[in-house]
Design an enzyme around this catalytic site. Sequence first.
Site, mmCIF file in Angstrom:
data_model
loop_
_atom_site.group_PDB
_atom_site.id
_atom_site.type_symbol
_atom_site.label_atom_id
_atom_site.label_comp_id
_atom_site.label_asym_id
_atom_site.label_seq_id
_atom_site.Cartn_x
_atom_site.Cartn_y
_atom_site.Cartn_z
ATOM 1 N N TYR A 45 0.841 -1.205 0.000
ATOM 2 C CA TYR A 45 0.000 0.000 0.000
ATOM 3 C C TYR A 45 0.879 1.260 0.000
ATOM 4 C CZ TYR A 45 -3.701 3.125 1.847
ATOM 5 O OH TYR A 45 -4.611 4.141 2.044
ATOM 6 N N LYS A 50 1.028 4.079 -2.865
ATOM 7 C CA LYS A 50 0.663 5.466 -2.565
ATOM 8 C C LYS A 50 1.811 6.424 -2.921
ATOM 9 C CE LYS A 50 -3.579 5.086 -1.130
ATOM 10 N NZ LYS A 50 -4.632 5.372 -2.135
#
Length: 310
Positions: A165, A169
Amino acid sequence: MSKYLEGKTIAITGGGGGIGRATALACGAHGANVVVADYGVEMDGSDPKSDVADSVVAELEAAGTKAIAVAGDVSKMDTGEQIVAAAVDTYGSIDGVVCVAGNLRERMLFNMSEDEWDAVIAVHLKGHFTLYRHAFNVMRKQETGGSLVGFTSGAFIASTAQANYAAAKGGIISLTRSAALTAASIKARGGPVINANCIAPTARTRMSENVPFEIETGSAEAIAPMAVYLMSDAAREVTSQTYSVVGGRISVWNQPAEVRSMFAPDGGEWTPELIEEWLPKTIKTEVNPFIADLERRMADMAAAEAAKEG
Ligand SMILES: NC(=O)c1ccc[n+]([C@@H]2O[C@H](COP(=O)([O-])OP(=O)(O)OC[C@H]3O[C@@H](n4cnc5c(N)ncnc54)[C@H](O)[C@@H]3O)[C@@H](O)[C@H]2O)c1
């Protein structure tokens, strides 16, 4: 209330739930036609249902907004193309895309499977590319240009249990900055204005429910005004920025830049020995703020674990 998006057509991925739904409703309230794009999945990306996007379209229509649903997987190129085509074919333009769709597959880096890595990179990072790619190609031919809004996270700095993640991001910020640079080169040649910015939100949704340490948070609705502003005519010159939004606080991130340099003696090159000697007393190191905050986070996690057990 002044309307910031009158006559514009905005597509919102992940528009069926959480922050995406709040953003879709805010865009409608500000006069936009809305494409609600959502695959209607569980948090890990499983079990798709098309009624999630349909139900937000029904809410928008009940409030007098023109809206359509696209229930596809944003990690697929075809879905990005389909969302943009739905906007253009139905309303005549695509003036803004907001990429909110996201999933989570939490695991420590040393235990993470290839599937867990791929699934998160696909929805977050590629899920921005699929939309940006197709929307940009239409926007660069529209006199009025358009706006790209990406959704990153403060976790781009680092994450203990979500390396996939965090990597996605961070990639979203670089992708959005690249879109802004490409757009600036088009504008410099007399072309239309396309701005591209990221929002790093924190809000109470199913995704933030299980964060194991204390975080500053607020409502999903508190995030939406920033997305509306960034796509409005008032923000045409705002580009290549990352803004954190949480409750009543909005913060701007700095532009990444080298902060200190050292040069090898006599115009030569560095050896490991010379680096060992000079680095600690000249350019030194920069502290990762999350490593600096590790003790508090670990104490919070231990307390949360103990509360669950007891
Ligand atoms: N909630 C927070 O505090 C927080 C913090 C940092 C970043 N974010 C980011 O904000 C965004 C929204 O988060 P949220 O909290 O509203 O999450 P959420 O889980 O409530 O909503 C995500 C939506 O995305 C949809 N979706 C998931 N995979 C999809 C796919 N492949 N194709 C199309 N749609 C898909 C889901 O169906 C869901 O409606 C995410 O990108 C998330 O990473 C949220």
